[in-house]
Design a protein around this motif. Sequence first.
Motif, PDB file in Angstrom:
ATOM      1  N   GLY A  17      55.948  15.291  47.096  1.00 36.43           N
ATOM      2  CA  GLY A  17      54.756  14.908  47.001  1.00 36.43           C
ATOM      3  C   GLY A  17      54.419  14.054  47.719  1.00 36.43           C
ATOM      4  N   GLY A  18      52.330  14.822  47.765  1.00 38.69           N
ATOM      5  CA  GLY A  18      51.682  14.194  48.695  1.00 38.69           C
ATOM      6  C   GLY A  18      51.865  14.519  49.795  1.00 38.69           C
ATOM      7  N   GLY A  19      51.869  14.880  50.319  1.00 40.41           N
ATOM      8  CA  GLY A  19      52.704  15.583  51.680  1.00 40.41           C
ATOM      9  C   GLY A  19      53.776  15.472  52.737  1.00 40.41           C
TER      10      GLY A  19
END
Length: 244
Positions: A42-44
């Motif tokens: 998640g989040g890159g």
Amino acid sequence: MRNRPLPPISNEDRAFAESLVLYEDSDIIVFDKPSGLAVQGGGGVTKSLDDLLVAFAKSNGKKPRLVHRLDRGTSGVLIVARTRPAAAFLSEEFSARRAMKTYLALVQGTLPEAGEGVFDQPLVKVEEGGRPRMLAARPGRKGSQQAVTGWRILSRSGGYALMEMKPETGRMHQIRAHLMSARCPILGDHLYGTGRTSADRLMLHAQSLEIGVPGGGRRQFTAPVPSEFLALAGELDLDVSVQP
């Protein structure tokens, strides 16, 4: 219900995952997580420890389960469960606060005059620029959570210190937020300190974890202090040999 097929893992990633293992048995695996490796996606995040757990999947397609977290920048001891019963057992150890965690932190700022003490400061989660963080809160503030961290200064040099941190509660970013509130943030902390102007990584290391294990009794697992942590401590004239 059939298990969902697991994604493939390269030989390189499999070898990397295996190189992080400190201990394993039929119930648990204990890793020495390096700074920079996220625990979850998640989040890159392109690769996480959770992704790497595929390397330890059983023949039935079930992989080990996460039971606690470390921040991406934090290095050190992280335990996972091989089975669902082991996951339930370990999760209860953490939620009941029977797991004893010890961290090392390199900090800079207005150091406490005392040699040891306890940060007993509620924290509240806020959103700033789309990024969650924890701030010290007044007791009784809506949404605030109790947060307690024992601390001890192991070595001082000017405005720098090597500190031992023992969180009694498990709030997000608890140690980092408490040290910022105490005006001595962790070196390399991009969210609560001065980021890369003070260090190339977050200088927080989960050195040991003492916990009850599914097989019975309690075990203590320890991760060696990373070379870059030792090097910076040496540059700052802080004695890392003075450890618990």
